[in-house]
Design a protein around this motif. Sequence first.
Motif, PDB file in Angstrom:
ATOM      1  N   PHE A  17     -15.473  -7.330  -8.450  1.00 57.14           N
ATOM      2  CA  PHE A  17     -14.287  -6.638  -7.947  1.00 57.14           C
ATOM      3  C   PHE A  17     -14.664  -5.630  -7.074  1.00 57.14           C
ATOM      4  O   PHE A  17     -15.336  -4.496  -7.448  1.00 57.14           O
ATOM      5  CB  PHE A  17     -13.374  -6.013  -9.112  1.00 57.14           C
ATOM      6  CG  PHE A  17     -13.000  -7.001 -10.202  1.00 57.14           C
ATOM      7  CD1 PHE A  17     -11.837  -7.771  -9.919  1.00 57.14           C
ATOM      8  CD2 PHE A  17     -13.526  -6.847 -11.528  1.00 57.14           C
ATOM      9  CE1 PHE A  17     -11.411  -8.873 -10.775  1.00 57.14           C
ATOM     10  CE2 PHE A  17     -12.867  -7.851 -12.397  1.00 57.14           C
ATOM     11  CZ  PHE A  17     -12.119  -8.923 -12.043  1.00 57.14           C
ATOM     12  N   VAL A  22     -18.918  -7.300 -12.297  1.00 51.25           N
ATOM     13  CA  VAL A  22     -18.697  -7.515 -13.679  1.00 51.25           C
ATOM     14  C   VAL A  22     -19.516  -8.863 -14.143  1.00 51.25           C
ATOM     15  O   VAL A  22     -20.023  -8.477 -15.501  1.00 51.25           O
ATOM     16  CB  VAL A  22     -17.145  -7.745 -13.886  1.00 51.25           C
ATOM     17  CG1 VAL A  22     -16.723  -8.213 -15.321  1.00 51.25           C
ATOM     18  CG2 VAL A  22     -16.335  -6.720 -13.266  1.00 51.25           C
ATOM     19  N   PRO A  41     -17.823  -5.844 -26.946  1.00 55.26           N
ATOM     20  CA  PRO A  41     -16.817  -4.493 -26.961  1.00 55.26           C
ATOM     21  C   PRO A  41     -15.671  -4.586 -25.778  1.00 55.26           C
ATOM     22  O   PRO A  41     -16.131  -5.265 -24.851  1.00 55.26           O
ATOM     23  CB  PRO A  41     -17.637  -3.544 -26.796  1.00 55.26           C
ATOM     24  CG  PRO A  41     -19.081  -4.083 -26.244  1.00 55.26           C
ATOM     25  CD  PRO A  41     -18.889  -5.532 -26.891  1.00 55.26           C
ATOM     26  N   SER A  42     -14.672  -3.809 -25.761  1.00 56.56           N
ATOM     27  CA  SER A  42     -13.603  -3.856 -24.830  1.00 56.56           C
ATOM     28  C   SER A  42     -14.407  -3.533 -23.392  1.00 56.56           C
ATOM     29  O   SER A  42     -15.390  -2.616 -23.248  1.00 56.56           O
ATOM     30  CB  SER A  42     -12.631  -2.840 -25.085  1.00 56.56           C
ATOM     31  OG  SER A  42     -11.814  -2.787 -24.008  1.00 56.56           O
ATOM     32  N   GLY A  43     -13.969  -4.230 -22.144  1.00 55.55           N
ATOM     33  CA  GLY A  43     -14.667  -3.786 -21.153  1.00 55.55           C
ATOM     34  C   GLY A  43     -15.916  -4.687 -20.861  1.00 55.55           C
ATOM     35  O   GLY A  43     -16.518  -4.567 -19.646  1.00 55.55           O
ATOM     36  N   CYS A  44     -16.336  -5.560 -21.585  1.00 55.01           N
ATOM     37  CA  CYS A  44     -17.799  -6.223 -21.528  1.00 55.01           C
ATOM     38  C   CYS A  44     -17.686  -7.538 -20.511  1.00 55.01           C
ATOM     39  O   CYS A  44     -18.558  -8.020 -20.175  1.00 55.01           O
ATOM     40  CB  CYS A  44     -18.595  -6.581 -22.851  1.00 55.01           C
ATOM     41  SG  CYS A  44     -17.633  -7.873 -23.512  1.00 55.01           S
ATOM     42  N   GLY A  45     -16.339  -7.835 -20.063  1.00 60.67           N
ATOM     43  CA  GLY A  45     -16.287  -8.895 -19.242  1.00 60.67           C
ATOM     44  C   GLY A  45     -15.931 -10.281 -19.630  1.00 60.67           C
ATOM     45  O   GLY A  45     -15.735 -11.212 -19.378  1.00 60.67           O
ATOM     46  N   LYS A  46     -15.392 -10.324 -21.083  1.00 60.56           N
ATOM     47  CA  LYS A  46     -14.914 -11.361 -21.826  1.00 60.56           C
ATOM     48  C   LYS A  46     -13.624 -12.190 -21.096  1.00 60.56           C
ATOM     49  O   LYS A  46     -13.744 -13.257 -20.812  1.00 60.56           O
ATOM     50  CB  LYS A  46     -14.492 -11.293 -23.198  1.00 60.56           C
ATOM     51  CG  LYS A  46     -15.679 -10.317 -24.127  1.00 60.56           C
ATOM     52  CD  LYS A  46     -15.167 -10.276 -25.606  1.00 60.56           C
ATOM     53  CE  LYS A  46     -13.964  -9.193 -25.670  1.00 60.56           C
ATOM     54  NZ  LYS A  46     -13.988  -7.854 -25.204  1.00 60.56           N
ATOM     55  N   SER A  47     -12.619 -11.262 -20.823  1.00 63.18           N
ATOM     56  CA  SER A  47     -11.480 -11.952 -20.167  1.00 63.18           C
ATOM     57  C   SER A  47     -11.714 -12.271 -18.901  1.00 63.18           C
ATOM     58  O   SER A  47     -11.220 -13.386 -18.673  1.00 63.18           O
ATOM     59  CB  SER A  47     -10.486 -10.939 -20.149  1.00 63.18           C
ATOM     60  OG  SER A  47      -9.861 -10.664 -21.684  1.00 63.18           O
ATOM     61  N   THR A  48     -12.584 -11.704 -18.031  1.00 63.33           N
ATOM     62  CA  THR A  48     -13.015 -11.968 -16.948  1.00 63.33           C
ATOM     63  C   THR A  48     -13.705 -13.484 -16.935  1.00 63.33           C
ATOM     64  O   THR A  48     -13.303 -14.348 -16.068  1.00 63.33           O
ATOM     65  CB  THR A  48     -13.876 -10.949 -15.950  1.00 63.33           C
ATOM     66  OG1 THR A  48     -13.101  -9.607 -16.241  1.00 63.33           O
ATOM     67  CG2 THR A  48     -14.505 -11.300 -14.710  1.00 63.33           C
TER      68      THR A  48
END
Length: 362
Positions: A17, A22, A41-48
């Motif tokens: 981004f 990411v 953990p939150s923010g590690c890139g799973k959803s991305t």
Amino acid sequence: MNVANASVSVQDLSLSFGSVTVLKSLNLDVAEGEFVVLLGPSGCGKSTLLNCIAGLLDISDGRIFIKGKNVTWEEPADRGIGMVFQSYALYPQMTVEKNLSFGLRVAGTPKDEIDKRIARAAEILQIGPLLQRKPAALSGGQRQRVAIGRALVRDVDVFLFDEPLSNLDAKLRSELRVEIKRLHQKLANTMIYVTHDQIEAMTLADRIAVMRGGVIQQFDAPQVIYNRPVNRFVAGFLGSPGMNFLDGRLENDGGWHFVAGELKVPLASYDFEREPSPGASVFGIRPEHVGLNSGSGWPFTAQATVDVVEPMGSDTLVWLKLADQNFTVRVTSERAPQSGESVEIGFDPMRASLFDEQGNRL
Ligand code: ADP
Ligand code: MG
């Protein structure tokens, strides 16, 4: 696994981004019919990563294959995937039935085919009685079932789930978790499921990909990740309460030992991943792999004084100090000691995980 027999294959995928990278040269192969959980953990890139597979994000570099076909530049609708999000995103003015059929109607699917698919989804998800209701008249669990149904009626090869249970309360979450597992057993299609919840990962996955900072740390069966974590991060991320970590040193005097203060643990039964060398090290062992006052059956025992006792119902957590460091033991409630009591702890170093100074498994 090569591309031809992988259901989903992600190759050297990078995504930035702006100036922030990411995902960096990420590789992931998911077998046909496999349930893979992306955990971290939150923010590690799973959803991305999931959104890249779905085609909702344009990638910076790499290739994505679904069922052997290069879909890197295909539209989401042409990838043969169905996606379920944390927010149900149902159309509020439409009934459940209309919500389920909407995508099919837009795609021009014949009416009797639509009816057949809705009937099947309603039966599998047990939402038959809800078909004429609107989303406002549904509970959170029912709404998420409808959202899953919407992916189900599309008859896709691959299901993508992004934290589908995180808006639900604890009881519903565990109920729906079992339903998703049942769904997978029944449909046997490929599922990729994003969560930060290690229990969901352990219970659902055929294989878990543990992620940190956009990098897959370990990709393996839940039991392997649980028993042989490749590094301290993975070791600490799974298990509740987490693995005990003791700081100390590796020494070799007629055999390898882990030494911390008065403590000297023989490592004859430990299965070293690679050739150890003397120096700073971390000894990890899970609270459930330690026994308390259980006689002489253990290869290693030590004395300790109980600090805090936490009854959990079926189990009790016993917090104590070992070599002046915090240490937790999980025992059945009948064996629970009192605070202040002197106890003998015991374990088999075979069950341990040793890490070097950088946190990598030894
Ligand atoms: P996860 O799903 O594991 O919680 P995400 O994949 O949502 O994590 O996010 C990974 C990283 O990418 C985070 O640092 C997040 O801030 C960043 N990120 C996500 N989406 C965007 C975006 N549209 N623009 C800029 N940064 C983003
Ligand atoms: Mg996310």
